[in-house]
Structures are given as C-alpha cells and as structure tokens.
Write a protein that holds these residues in place. Structure first.
Motif, mmCIF file in Angstrom:
data_model
loop_
_atom_site.group_PDB
_atom_site.id
_atom_site.type_symbol
_atom_site.label_atom_id
_atom_site.label_comp_id
_atom_site.label_asym_id
_atom_site.label_seq_id
_atom_site.Cartn_x
_atom_site.Cartn_y
_atom_site.Cartn_z
ATOM 1 N N VAL A 138 -9.050 15.684 7.590
ATOM 2 C CA VAL A 138 -10.371 15.333 6.320
ATOM 3 C C VAL A 138 -11.569 14.492 5.965
ATOM 4 O O VAL A 138 -11.110 13.151 5.818
ATOM 5 C CB VAL A 138 -9.770 15.755 4.829
ATOM 6 N N THR A 166 -10.604 21.179 0.377
ATOM 7 C CA THR A 166 -9.728 19.898 0.727
ATOM 8 C C THR A 166 -10.057 18.655 0.181
ATOM 9 O O THR A 166 -11.438 18.336 0.253
ATOM 10 C CB THR A 166 -9.876 19.587 2.504
ATOM 11 N N LYS A 167 -9.679 17.928 0.497
ATOM 12 C CA LYS A 167 -9.973 16.437 -0.230
ATOM 13 C C LYS A 167 -8.878 15.221 1.049
ATOM 14 O O LYS A 167 -8.368 15.953 1.640
ATOM 15 C CB LYS A 167 -8.948 16.116 -1.216
ATOM 16 N N LEU A 168 -10.501 14.556 1.622
ATOM 17 C CA LEU A 168 -9.476 13.065 2.184
ATOM 18 C C LEU A 168 -7.664 12.744 1.806
ATOM 19 O O LEU A 168 -7.696 12.913 3.409
ATOM 20 C CB LEU A 168 -9.690 11.560 2.081
ATOM 21 N N GLU A 169 -7.525 13.021 0.940
ATOM 22 C CA GLU A 169 -5.564 12.397 1.205
ATOM 23 C C GLU A 169 -4.766 14.057 1.331
ATOM 24 O O GLU A 169 -3.782 14.010 1.659
ATOM 25 C CB GLU A 169 -5.241 12.456 -0.641
ATOM 26 N N ASP A 170 -5.757 15.017 1.676
ATOM 27 C CA ASP A 170 -4.838 15.914 2.444
ATOM 28 C C ASP A 170 -4.472 16.276 4.169
ATOM 29 O O ASP A 170 -3.841 17.122 4.626
ATOM 30 C CB ASP A 170 -5.426 17.416 2.140
ATOM 31 N N SER A 171 -5.297 15.139 4.294
ATOM 32 C CA SER A 171 -5.153 14.492 6.276
ATOM 33 C C SER A 171 -4.040 14.205 6.037
ATOM 34 O O SER A 171 -3.383 13.024 6.039
ATOM 35 C CB SER A 171 -6.123 13.432 5.984
ATOM 36 N N GLU A 193 -14.374 17.297 3.500
ATOM 37 C CA GLU A 193 -14.542 17.260 1.881
ATOM 38 C C GLU A 193 -14.991 18.736 1.357
ATOM 39 O O GLU A 193 -16.366 18.840 1.405
ATOM 40 C CB GLU A 193 -14.449 16.416 1.380
ATOM 41 N N GLY A 194 -13.767 19.545 0.565
ATOM 42 C CA GLY A 194 -14.330 20.175 -0.219
ATOM 43 C C GLY A 194 -14.493 21.537 0.569
ATOM 44 O O GLY A 194 -14.539 23.038 -0.013
#
Lengths: 115, 111
Positions: free
Chosen positions: A114, A82-87, A15-16
C-alpha cells in the motif's frame, strides 16, 4: 488441486483503495484460514472458515476487512480503504482432508503493498 | 490466548552439525504442535508435527520432542545441509484450530 493456490502474487494499491485477494484451497479440504505476515516474520491469524461458514473471525479488523468462502468459488479476502499498515504478505491455508483438521497447508501468499 | 516463545532467533551451524530450536507455549489445552519451514518468497511448509499423546516423532533427519508438563517442544535437525537454511516457525494450535506462530528462527547452514 493438490496445492493451495493464491492470486494475485503481488498487489499494489494506493492508500484508500480497495484490495481483493483470492484463495483456492486443496480439493477436499473443508477448512480455510487467512494469516497476515508483516515485517520481521510476525504472523497474525485473521479468520477461518469451515466450508462456507465463518468458523473464527477473532483476528479480523472488522471495519475494513471482510472475507467469504462461497460454494464453487475461490475464497476471498477484501480490504476496503487500505492503509499503509496493511502492507504485508497474506497467506491462505487449508486443512481437513484425510490428514485431519489440524494439518494446515499454506499457499504461496499474496504480497500487498500500500503506497 | 496462547503465548508462544521461540529460541534462538538466529542459529548458524556448520554443514553436518545438528541444530535444535525450542518453543515454549502457555495454553495447557494445546494438543497439536507443528513446525514449519519458510524459504524466501514462499509460504510456510509443514515439515513435522506431533500430537499431545506422543513424546517424540522422527522423520529421517528431522525430529520433534514434546514435554507437555513443561509446555515446550523442540525441533531437531541432524546432519544439516545447505538446503536446510531457512526460517523455522513453531505454531502450536489454539482453540478453533488456528495456529499461533512463534517469532521464527533463522537457520544458516555454512558449507
């Protein structure tokens, strides 16, 4: 080439961190599209290009997402921080050859995880 | 924007039977209606499409019918085979040539 090529196949980021995805459209196609497929098969349109010009960017989260299609280079989609929800799986498609602008042919996708 | 609904969400058929998947859309300006097949771990594959000036199109075991008045189009697969098992998506095109995908139909063909 005769197929849309996407690299890498898989990408893992903390993340990040930054993530950059690449797409080579079918030779002779003038339109490139990026779509995001998340859990439960949901597709979301992100952005499209006509040659190197942005055609439609209404789906792009502009704060962290950017994309380019430069002459003689693969197109790219970049996610800053990047954020978790970008997975998701990110698909590139191209169109605009002899079949016309509507028929979109998809690449195999890049799976972004992510952590 | 375009609102797309696809039914059913899952469909199980016996090998050799027919399968029908229906898609409704909201934008009366839509003029291009494709169907995509997606196998596990792969990108969507265009299997058939239809333009707004045509009511039906057939390609071997696959056909698409379009009712512009009612704003729906359907995918018909006859003589289903195990290799037809996949997720199928309708994706009418919206202004700007972007595809608006339905939620998908998981088709299982039992042998």
């Amino acid at each position: 080439g005769e197929e849309v090529a996407q690299t890498p196949k898989h990408l893992v980021r903390g993340e990040g961190q930054k993530a950059k995805l690449y797409c080579a459209p079918i030779k002779g196609h003038s339109y490139v599209f990026w779509y995001q497929q998340v859990l439960k098969n949901e597709f979301k349109f992100l952005i499209s290009f006509q040659n190197e010009n942005v055609f439609d960017e209404t789906g792009m989260p502009k704060e962290r997402f950017s994309a380019k299609c430069l002459p003689n280079s693969p197109c790219s989609l970049e996610i800053q921080a990047t954020k978790l929800e970008d997975s998701a799986v990110y698909f590139c498609a191209s169109s605009g050859g002899v079949a016309g602008p509507f028929e979109q042919f998809f690449g195999p996708g890049t799976r972004l995880t992510v952590l | 924007g375009e609102n797309v609904e696809q039914h059913p969400s899952t469909l199980s058929v016996q090998e050799g039977d027919s399968a029908v998947i229906k898609c409704t859309y909201s934008d009366s300006a839509s003029n291009y209606f494709p169907w995509y097949k997606q196998e596990l771990g792969k990108g969507p594959q265009l299997i058939i499409d239809i333009r707004s000036n045509v009511g039906e199109k057939k390609d071997q075991r696959i056909a698409v019918t379009l009712n512009k008045t009612a704003k729906h189009f359907s995918l018909h697969i006859t003589e289903t085979q195990p290799e037809d098992s996949a997720v199928y998506f309708c994706a009418p095109v919206e202004y700007g040539n972007k595809l608006v995908f339905g939620a998908g139909t998981i088709l299982r063909v039992k042998s």
